[in-house]
Write an enzyme that holds these catalytic residues in place. Sequence first.
Site, PDB file in Angstrom:
ATOM      1  N   ILE A  12      10.947 -15.551   9.624  1.00 42.15           N
ATOM      2  CA  ILE A  12      11.622 -14.744  10.642  1.00 42.15           C
ATOM      3  C   ILE A  12      10.800 -14.672  11.917  1.00 42.15           C
ATOM      4  O   ILE A  12      11.337 -14.743  13.023  1.00 42.15           O
ATOM      5  CB  ILE A  12      11.916 -13.330  10.101  1.00 42.15           C
ATOM      6  CG1 ILE A  12      12.848 -13.416   8.880  1.00 42.15           C
ATOM      7  CG2 ILE A  12      12.534 -12.455  11.186  1.00 42.15           C
ATOM      8  CD1 ILE A  12      14.175 -14.112   9.168  1.00 42.15           C
ATOM      9  N   ASP A  38      -1.349 -14.596  14.216  1.00 38.83           N
ATOM     10  CA  ASP A  38      -1.084 -15.196  12.905  1.00 38.83           C
ATOM     11  C   ASP A  38      -2.367 -15.874  12.429  1.00 38.83           C
ATOM     12  O   ASP A  38      -3.088 -16.469  13.244  1.00 38.83           O
ATOM     13  CB  ASP A  38       0.045 -16.229  12.990  1.00 38.83           C
ATOM     14  CG  ASP A  38       0.504 -16.680  11.617  1.00 38.83           C
ATOM     15  OD1 ASP A  38       1.391 -16.016  11.038  1.00 38.83           O
ATOM     16  OD2 ASP A  38      -0.032 -17.689  11.101  1.00 38.83           O
ATOM     17  N   SER A 158      17.283  -5.392   6.271  1.00 31.96           N
ATOM     18  CA  SER A 158      17.172  -6.741   5.724  1.00 31.96           C
ATOM     19  C   SER A 158      18.378  -7.567   6.130  1.00 31.96           C
ATOM     20  O   SER A 158      19.384  -7.039   6.628  1.00 31.96           O
ATOM     21  CB  SER A 158      17.094  -6.691   4.194  1.00 31.96           C
ATOM     22  OG  SER A 158      18.359  -6.354   3.646  1.00 31.96           O
ATOM     23  N   CYS A 159      18.298  -8.871   5.895  1.00 32.53           N
ATOM     24  CA  CYS A 159      19.419  -9.752   6.227  1.00 32.53           C
ATOM     25  C   CYS A 159      20.675  -9.342   5.467  1.00 32.53           C
ATOM     26  O   CYS A 159      21.774  -9.276   6.039  1.00 32.53           O
ATOM     27  CB  CYS A 159      19.054 -11.203   5.931  1.00 32.53           C
ATOM     28  SG  CYS A 159      18.613 -11.550   4.209  1.00 32.53           S
ATOM     29  N   THR A 160      20.526  -9.041   4.181  1.00 27.49           N
ATOM     30  CA  THR A 160      21.675  -8.658   3.368  1.00 27.49           C
ATOM     31  C   THR A 160      22.238  -7.318   3.796  1.00 27.49           C
ATOM     32  O   THR A 160      23.458  -7.103   3.777  1.00 27.49           O
ATOM     33  CB  THR A 160      21.288  -8.632   1.878  1.00 27.49           C
ATOM     34  OG1 THR A 160      20.787  -9.926   1.503  1.00 27.49           O
ATOM     35  CG2 THR A 160      22.471  -8.286   0.997  1.00 27.49           C
ATOM     36  N   HIS A 186      22.010 -15.421  -3.114  1.00 28.00           N
ATOM     37  CA  HIS A 186      20.915 -15.458  -2.133  1.00 28.00           C
ATOM     38  C   HIS A 186      20.086 -16.725  -2.305  1.00 28.00           C
ATOM     39  O   HIS A 186      19.763 -17.123  -3.422  1.00 28.00           O
ATOM     40  CB  HIS A 186      20.032 -14.220  -2.337  1.00 28.00           C
ATOM     41  CG  HIS A 186      19.145 -13.888  -1.192  1.00 28.00           C
ATOM     42  ND1 HIS A 186      18.098 -14.688  -0.786  1.00 28.00           N
ATOM     43  CD2 HIS A 186      19.134 -12.813  -0.353  1.00 28.00           C
ATOM     44  CE1 HIS A 186      17.483 -14.125   0.237  1.00 28.00           C
ATOM     45  NE2 HIS A 186      18.085 -12.990   0.522  1.00 28.00           N
ATOM     46  N   THR A 189      13.448 -17.896  -1.667  1.00 32.05           N
ATOM     47  CA  THR A 189      12.515 -17.468  -0.616  1.00 32.05           C
ATOM     48  C   THR A 189      11.092 -17.818  -1.046  1.00 32.05           C
ATOM     49  O   THR A 189      10.837 -18.203  -2.195  1.00 32.05           O
ATOM     50  CB  THR A 189      12.593 -15.950  -0.355  1.00 32.05           C
ATOM     51  OG1 THR A 189      12.017 -15.253  -1.477  1.00 32.05           O
ATOM     52  CG2 THR A 189      14.037 -15.496  -0.160  1.00 32.05           C
ATOM     53  N   ASN A 190      10.155 -17.651  -0.115  1.00 28.03           N
ATOM     54  CA  ASN A 190       8.761 -17.981  -0.399  1.00 28.03           C
ATOM     55  C   ASN A 190       8.123 -17.048  -1.412  1.00 28.03           C
ATOM     56  O   ASN A 190       6.992 -17.302  -1.851  1.00 28.03           O
ATOM     57  CB  ASN A 190       7.947 -17.967   0.899  1.00 28.03           C
ATOM     58  CG  ASN A 190       8.165 -19.218   1.731  1.00 28.03           C
ATOM     59  OD1 ASN A 190       8.439 -20.283   1.198  1.00 28.03           O
ATOM     60  ND2 ASN A 190       8.070 -19.092   3.046  1.00 28.03           N
ATOM     61  N   ARG A 204      11.453 -14.135 -11.084  1.00 26.56           N
ATOM     62  CA  ARG A 204      11.045 -14.844  -9.866  1.00 26.56           C
ATOM     63  C   ARG A 204       9.882 -15.788 -10.117  1.00 26.56           C
ATOM     64  O   ARG A 204       9.615 -16.682  -9.309  1.00 26.56           O
ATOM     65  CB  ARG A 204      10.665 -13.851  -8.762  1.00 26.56           C
ATOM     66  CG  ARG A 204      11.817 -13.031  -8.264  1.00 26.56           C
ATOM     67  CD  ARG A 204      11.474 -12.330  -6.974  1.00 26.56           C
ATOM     68  NE  ARG A 204      12.396 -11.231  -6.696  1.00 26.56           N
ATOM     69  CZ  ARG A 204      12.509 -10.625  -5.535  1.00 26.56           C
ATOM     70  NH1 ARG A 204      11.758 -10.996  -4.520  1.00 26.56           N
ATOM     71  NH2 ARG A 204      13.359  -9.629  -5.366  1.00 26.56           N
ATOM     72  N   ASN A 322      20.881 -16.084   6.458  1.00 26.16           N
ATOM     73  CA  ASN A 322      19.907 -15.026   6.201  1.00 26.16           C
ATOM     74  C   ASN A 322      18.707 -15.090   7.140  1.00 26.16           C
ATOM     75  O   ASN A 322      17.954 -14.116   7.246  1.00 26.16           O
ATOM     76  CB  ASN A 322      19.409 -15.103   4.755  1.00 26.16           C
ATOM     77  CG  ASN A 322      18.887 -16.484   4.393  1.00 26.16           C
ATOM     78  OD1 ASN A 322      19.644 -17.462   4.405  1.00 26.16           O
ATOM     79  ND2 ASN A 322      17.610 -16.587   4.084  1.00 26.16           N
TER      80      ASN A 322
END
Length: 341
Positions: A12, A38, A158-160, A186, A189-190, A204, A322
């Site tokens: 994101i 970062d 969140s996106c959802t 969905h 994801t990482n 997961r 997403n």
Amino acid sequence: MKRIALNGLGRIGRLAVRQLGAQQLGMGQPEFICAVNDPAPLDQVIQLLRFDSVHGQSALPIGGHTENGQDFLLLGERRVPLFHALDPSLIPFPPETRLVVEASGRFTKRADAARHLKQGVSHVVISAPSPDADFTAIAPVNGAELDPERHRVISNASCTAHATAPMLQILDEAFGIEEAGMSTVHVVTNDQKLLDQPHKDRRRGRSAFQSIIPTTSSAFGALHRAMPALPPGFNGVALRVPTLSVNLVDLVATLRRDADLAGLRTAYEQAVCRRWKGLVALADPHTVSHDITGRRESVIMDLDLTMALSPRFVKVFGWHDNETGYAARLCDLVVDLAGRI
């Protein structure tokens, strides 16, 4: 426009830099993004900002260089310092920074995100659900309630949550909601594993690209915080599937007033042209998930999938990218807030 900085260049964060960088050039605001932080090396940051396996090459020219030991990103013609601090309180953001986008995914609790509130920084926007932020924003559901004087650490949900909120709100305003539940199909994801590895969520921890993986969703907490009138039992699951972009929300609800397919279609068609214009769209016939990649709306309603299981028991479906959709809402919030503080 007040200057903003960004901490964290994950999925994101990178899309937000692309979108905000393009916006600042289009709006003639070269001073908008003033710094980025970062831990990754400059060359990797440049590569990941320029090229994306899902969303393609950046339309915003991106480069960088190092001068006197300080890294700089080039966003178009704008030179932006790139820092590599791990602790938010140690990031040397320029003194003119007023707002920080916390997009690392690591500092979602208020106390952690609030470590950015130093020197001239007055507000932090978290690009994730937060259990205790001052405010969880899902515009236009509750955007008018955001008070910059009282709300200093703000979650963008969140996106959802951003996809489900308009689905719920439109349905409730048209017919009233007695009870509701939701499942989201969905993407991976990482947070998941390529091959089986230990994980606090054992599901997961299983290979992300070999199974449909049922798990929890942070959207429900965010939705209840942003929409306190939701039925107390509103809940559901996330089904992680082996794809890279676009989710599908499957919402089921018991209504207070009778509804048929024509009435449901009309409610969503009218919403697209009115209050939710630009945030809600209608899917083309025979849509599949790949067709939605890159869309910036919060949700794209697939009315061909709508079901009236009984006069007061219905099922509606909405697609959303997403990443690009959520990043667009994050940028909307940041730009609006930066103009108010």
